[in-house]
Write an enzyme that holds these catalytic residues in place. Sequence first.
Site, PDB file in Angstrom:
ATOM      1  N   ASP A  32      -8.125  19.612  46.658  1.00 17.42           N
ATOM      2  CA  ASP A  32      -7.421  20.270  45.546  1.00 17.42           C
ATOM      3  C   ASP A  32      -8.326  21.193  44.730  1.00 17.42           C
ATOM      4  O   ASP A  32      -8.158  21.311  43.517  1.00 17.42           O
ATOM      5  CB  ASP A  32      -6.797  19.242  44.603  1.00 17.42           C
ATOM      6  CG  ASP A  32      -5.546  18.574  45.159  1.00 17.42           C
ATOM      7  OD1 ASP A  32      -5.262  18.755  46.358  1.00 17.42           O
ATOM      8  OD2 ASP A  32      -4.866  17.865  44.401  1.00 17.42           O
ATOM      9  N   CYS A  70      -2.807  18.101  51.665  1.00 23.31           N
ATOM     10  CA  CYS A  70      -3.986  17.398  52.143  1.00 23.31           C
ATOM     11  C   CYS A  70      -3.998  17.014  53.621  1.00 23.31           C
ATOM     12  O   CYS A  70      -4.741  17.569  54.411  1.00 23.31           O
ATOM     13  CB  CYS A  70      -4.162  16.152  51.277  1.00 23.31           C
ATOM     14  SG  CYS A  70      -5.405  15.020  51.849  1.00 23.31           S
ATOM     15  N   LYS A 125     -12.864  10.609  52.120  1.00 23.95           N
ATOM     16  CA  LYS A 125     -11.418  10.406  52.242  1.00 23.95           C
ATOM     17  C   LYS A 125     -10.955  10.663  53.677  1.00 23.95           C
ATOM     18  O   LYS A 125     -11.216  11.723  54.236  1.00 23.95           O
ATOM     19  CB  LYS A 125     -10.715  11.348  51.264  1.00 23.95           C
ATOM     20  CG  LYS A 125      -9.207  11.325  51.316  1.00 23.95           C
ATOM     21  CD  LYS A 125      -8.656  12.260  50.252  1.00 23.95           C
ATOM     22  CE  LYS A 125      -7.156  12.461  50.393  1.00 23.95           C
ATOM     23  NZ  LYS A 125      -6.635  13.373  49.353  1.00 23.95           N
ATOM     24  N   HIS A 127      -7.314   9.698  55.213  1.00 20.96           N
ATOM     25  CA  HIS A 127      -5.947  10.199  54.998  1.00 20.96           C
ATOM     26  C   HIS A 127      -5.265  10.709  56.267  1.00 20.96           C
ATOM     27  O   HIS A 127      -4.393  11.577  56.210  1.00 20.96           O
ATOM     28  CB  HIS A 127      -5.954  11.298  53.926  1.00 20.96           C
ATOM     29  CG  HIS A 127      -4.885  11.096  52.897  1.00 20.96           C
ATOM     30  ND1 HIS A 127      -4.503  12.071  52.010  1.00 20.96           N
ATOM     31  CD2 HIS A 127      -4.105  10.018  52.623  1.00 20.96           C
ATOM     32  CE1 HIS A 127      -3.553  11.612  51.225  1.00 20.96           C
ATOM     33  NE2 HIS A 127      -3.294  10.379  51.576  1.00 20.96           N
ATOM     34  N   ASP A 269      -9.013  21.532  51.008  1.00 17.67           N
ATOM     35  CA  ASP A 269      -7.866  21.184  51.848  1.00 17.67           C
ATOM     36  C   ASP A 269      -6.594  21.914  51.443  1.00 17.67           C
ATOM     37  O   ASP A 269      -5.627  21.948  52.202  1.00 17.67           O
ATOM     38  CB  ASP A 269      -7.636  19.665  51.864  1.00 17.67           C
ATOM     39  CG  ASP A 269      -7.309  19.091  50.493  1.00 17.67           C
ATOM     40  OD1 ASP A 269      -7.367  19.827  49.493  1.00 17.67           O
ATOM     41  OD2 ASP A 269      -7.001  17.880  50.423  1.00 17.67           O
TER      42      ASP A 269
END
Length: 426
Positions: A32, A70, A125, A127, A269
């Site tokens: 972000d 993301c 991360k 995800h 991302d």
Amino acid sequence: LASAATCAALAGVGAGADAAKRPNIVIILADDLGWNAIGYHNPEVATPHIDTRLRAAGIELDNFYVSPMCSPTRAGTLTGRYPIRYGCARSVIPPWRDFGVPTEEVLLAAALEKAGYARRGAFGKWHLGHSRKRWLPRARGFTEFYGCYNGAIDYFTQERDGERDWHDNEETSADQGYATDLTAARAAKFIRDAAGKAEPFFCYVAFNAPHSPLQAPEAYLERYAALKLPAKQTYFAMITAMDEGVGKVLDAIDAAGVADDTLVWFLSDNGGVGNLPRNNEPLHGSKLTVYEGGVRSVSCLRYPRGFPGQRKVSERIAFIDVVPTVLGLAGLTAEAAGCKPLDGVDVGPLLSGTVAQLPERPLYFYHGQSGPQEEHIAVYSEGWKLVVQGPSIANGIGEGNVVELYALDSDPNETAEVASAHPEVV
């Protein structure tokens, strides 16, 4: 989706690469990060390591594109294929979703194993799926993982929805600290351990900063005490903390003496969130939209031995190009790696200066988190950008769809919608 001519024109780096000179690969992903939230676009925020040691010393990618959210970007960055091909384009993968990037898709780590990259670490991360062991990082080609499976974790407790989400390989980690610092420290340790070996290494560093929740250590908050908006103060503080994490990764590379032989590629991302003033200025739109503020990402890289630095590249490059470019540098074809046909292209010849520009190709971006009743599509072709929003267009464009056209080469900030003036282009 690249044409055969495009692929042929860009094929020079891969097959002929000298196996003895395969570079180490470090991919650093922010979460972000707004277009106007990096130091080299906005002096209000301090990002000296990214600004100086990557962008100024290396190559600024001024037209780099990602998905508008993301998980799709992470999936496409590691597969070289549009995430709409395998069910990962609509949304992120939350804790309760029994889904992951399908195992038929070859991730970059698994491909690089076939090119002799013995150590392949993922930090931060993930995800990309975690409810089944087959979707976890070490089942997808990584030899080491440290971080969180989900997004939006608490930076200090590492909790999400009341459960601790911090892992050392498949085991819960009890490590305490600020998530950005923990990620950077473990990635730097991996590099120190892996550098200098006979085989090159792959290090994927996926910071969860500056994604919400907005949390930062007091020392970083104090640097932005003059800001009147608390949310912006914390957001900038998180970005500066992440930049120092990038510095620690670069320090480990430099101290190991492998900087010249290491590709470091930084990107976000998606664009920044829309509820922070001027976050993506002067771009139009924000995260979760297919406008430029959602899909045009801050990005820069350095590879001293292979890519001349201190320059800006304005050709349109996309997240799906990371895999074919890295495979080209590793001397491995997508076919030899077992990949399905890639949508991206090897941009190594452009970055090395072998070619001056990329052949024309279309690019596609999609978002549909709310389901078929609300989809967002963008198509880039020959200097134009078409945006279609509203209900699914699987059966054609209907009354509920909004169709927009932008002359992106002359109007990069999408200030003038010109669909009615160019119906033949639409």
